[in-house]
Design a protein around this motif. Structure first.
Motif, PDB file in Angstrom:
ATOM      1  N   GLN A   6       3.676   7.573   3.527  1.00  0.00           N
ATOM      2  CA  GLN A   6       4.464   6.604   3.836  1.00  0.00           C
ATOM      3  C   GLN A   6       3.937   5.249   3.079  1.00  0.00           C
ATOM      4  O   GLN A   6       3.124   5.546   1.946  1.00  0.00           O
ATOM      5  CB  GLN A   6       3.906   6.030   5.067  1.00  0.00           C
ATOM      6  N   MET A   7       4.891   4.199   3.034  1.00  0.00           N
ATOM      7  CA  MET A   7       4.443   3.049   2.144  1.00  0.00           C
ATOM      8  C   MET A   7       4.408   1.817   3.280  1.00  0.00           C
ATOM      9  O   MET A   7       5.238   1.776   4.004  1.00  0.00           O
ATOM     10  CB  MET A   7       5.773   2.707   1.077  1.00  0.00           C
ATOM     11  N   ILE A   8       3.504   1.052   3.032  1.00  0.00           N
ATOM     12  CA  ILE A   8       3.468  -0.282   3.843  1.00  0.00           C
ATOM     13  C   ILE A   8       3.977  -1.261   3.239  1.00  0.00           C
ATOM     14  O   ILE A   8       3.607  -1.904   2.135  1.00  0.00           O
ATOM     15  CB  ILE A   8       1.895  -0.303   4.220  1.00  0.00           C
ATOM     16  N   LEU A   9       4.935  -2.022   3.813  1.00  0.00           N
ATOM     17  CA  LEU A   9       5.615  -3.325   3.350  1.00  0.00           C
ATOM     18  C   LEU A   9       5.176  -4.371   4.011  1.00  0.00           C
ATOM     19  O   LEU A   9       4.984  -4.473   5.252  1.00  0.00           O
ATOM     20  CB  LEU A   9       7.216  -3.249   3.250  1.00  0.00           C
TER      21      LEU A   9
ATOM     22  N   ASP B 121       0.905  -1.281  -0.024  1.00  0.00           N
ATOM     23  CA  ASP B 121       0.035  -0.138  -0.054  1.00  0.00           C
ATOM     24  C   ASP B 121       0.908   1.176   0.012  1.00  0.00           C
ATOM     25  O   ASP B 121       1.940   1.473   0.685  1.00  0.00           O
ATOM     26  CB  ASP B 121      -1.025  -0.092   1.139  1.00  0.00           C
ATOM     27  N   THR B 122       0.445   2.539  -0.749  1.00  0.00           N
ATOM     28  CA  THR B 122       1.294   3.657  -0.919  1.00  0.00           C
ATOM     29  C   THR B 122      -0.056   4.862  -0.149  1.00  0.00           C
ATOM     30  O   THR B 122      -1.029   4.667  -0.998  1.00  0.00           O
ATOM     31  CB  THR B 122       1.598   3.832  -2.202  1.00  0.00           C
ATOM     32  N   GLN B 123       0.513   5.435   0.710  1.00  0.00           N
ATOM     33  CA  GLN B 123      -0.464   6.477   1.231  1.00  0.00           C
ATOM     34  C   GLN B 123       0.118   7.848   0.954  1.00  0.00           C
ATOM     35  O   GLN B 123       1.512   8.092   1.204  1.00  0.00           O
ATOM     36  CB  GLN B 123      -0.516   6.075   2.747  1.00  0.00           C
ATOM     37  N   ILE B 124      -0.427   8.958   0.615  1.00  0.00           N
ATOM     38  CA  ILE B 124      -0.174  10.112   0.348  1.00  0.00           C
ATOM     39  C   ILE B 124      -0.769  11.246   1.310  1.00  0.00           C
ATOM     40  O   ILE B 124      -2.056  11.150   1.405  1.00  0.00           O
ATOM     41  CB  ILE B 124      -0.348  10.363  -0.995  1.00  0.00           C
TER      42      ILE B 124
END
Length: 388
Positions: free
Chosen positions: A179-182, A164-167
């Motif tokens: 942020q980015m969720i790995l 997931d990529t959040q802006i």
């Protein structure tokens, strides 16, 4: 006396001030007249200066005794009014269409691919890129060219992907943080999946994913975002750079002060009875009469999150995605670790930003070493004999 001036106007002002000072001192002494009963004070100058007071009310009988009398004298206070009145203004057709367009853009889903390509640029000092998730494999040894032996920890980065990529709103998105969720590893335990909440399963299903065993969020700048599904491997880092690792320390249960804090303990002899591994006095006598918070005592050891100081990468194996990191890291063998670049140490070389590309991975060797580390294929180290 210091206010006396040659000018007549200044003399009048000075005389007025002296009169008011005398009057106030008289009121304070006699306590017969209340200053709050007067509205205006005027001063007339002439042969005899006078002070004229205008009274607010003649007597206390005219004062309202309750709220009913207050509203009788002030009937306009009872009028109805809106607390938050809506100011209506005329709006043109162009302004209305612009407002509708802004609202539709706000509610429309963000074109992530277009946003990433628009903000993509080369790495600059201060930019934050994503980290990685790895598993601790164990420890080994590497030698430097100076002849020193160093313990290293092996961490493998396998099946680590962006889910997931959040802006943030400041960067033009809808989330609170950019942020980015790995995530790494799929769950094989059916019982855990059965006990997972419906909201959590729905979150994974919306992204077309199977529930992951471990996931972590990494704050990044808007020019370091990646598309969901991008794989992060060991080639994301470079040998010689410093990184931080965060994991859960090994749980050791309830321990005494000698193992938990390294205290000396009590003597074996000279009257000591069953107090050999105890801490002794705690320091809470009659004064202050209590134990201060933070006193080192027996308690639970391990099982807490811990972050390492900056550790250097000695070696990278690109075939099996293994990092050889100088020193020890928290956690048991097989435990997950969060890996990210150190902000306190400079990069020896510009990093791959936002991550390494496939064309660059093809040109890499299977084993990458730091400059001062001895390779297994090098000749044995030879040093001149010591001078006696």
């Amino acid at each position: 006396k210091s206010l006396v001036s040659r000018n007549e106007n200044d003399q009048k002002k000075t005389h007025s001030i002296l009169l008011i000072v005398k009057l106030c001192s008289h009121f304070i002494k006699k306590k017969r007249i209340m200053l709050s009963r007067f509205r205006n004070v005027t001063i007339r100058h002439g042969k005899e200066s006078k002070i004229i007071f205008t009274s607010i009310r003649s007597s206390s009988q005219d004062a309202p005794k309750n709220l009913f009398e207050v509203y009788e004298k002030n009937s306009h206070w009872m009028g109805q009014y809106e607390r938050n009145p809506v100011i209506k203004t005329k709006i043109s057709q162009n302004e209305l269409s612009n407002l509708i367009g802004k609202e539709s853009n706000r509610l429309a889903p963000l074109d992530l691919e277009h946003y990433i390509s628009e903000h993509k640029r080369e790495w600059q000092a201060g930019d934050l890129r994503t980290g990685a998730i790895g598993r601790k494999l164990g420890m080994s040894v590497l030698w430097t060219k100076e002849g020193f032996r160093h313990a290293v920890t092996l961490v493998q980065i396998s099946d680590c992907r962006v889910i997931d990529t959040q802006i943030s709103r400041e960067d033009g998105g809808k989330d609170t943080v950019t942020q980015m969720i790995l995530a790494s590893g799929d769950y094989t335990n059916v019982d855990y999946i059965a006990n997972t909440s419906r909201e959590k399963l729905k979150w994974y299903l919306e992204r077309g994913l199977f529930p992951k065993e471990f996931w972590a969020a990494f704050k990044v700048t808007n020019n370091a975002l990646l598309m969901p599904g991008t794989e992060i491997n060991a080639s994301h880092f470079k040998p010689g750079q410093f990184i931080h690792l965060r994991g859960t320390t090994i749980y050791q249960g309830f321990q005494g002060v000698m193992k938990r804090w390294g205290m000396k303990g009590q003597p074996k002899t000279h009257g000591q009875s069953k107090t050999h591994r105890k801490m002794g006095a705690t320091g809470g006598g009659q004064d202050p009469g209590r134990i201060f918070p933070g006193k080192k005592m027996a308690g639970v050891v391990g099982g807490k999150n811990s972050t390492t100081p900056p550790l250097k990468i000695f070696r990278i194996n690109t075939k099996y995605n293994i990092l050889y990191i100088k020193g020890h890291v928290p956690g048991e063998v097989g435990g997950f670790l969060r890996i990210h670049d150190s902000r306190y140490k400079k990069y020896p070389k510009p990093p791959y930003f936002p991550t390494i590309e496939e064309s660059e991975m093809e040109s890499l060797e299977e084993d990458l070493f730091e400059d001062h580390v001895v390779r297994p294929t090098d000749l044995s180290l030879e040093f001149p004999p010591y001078k006696l």
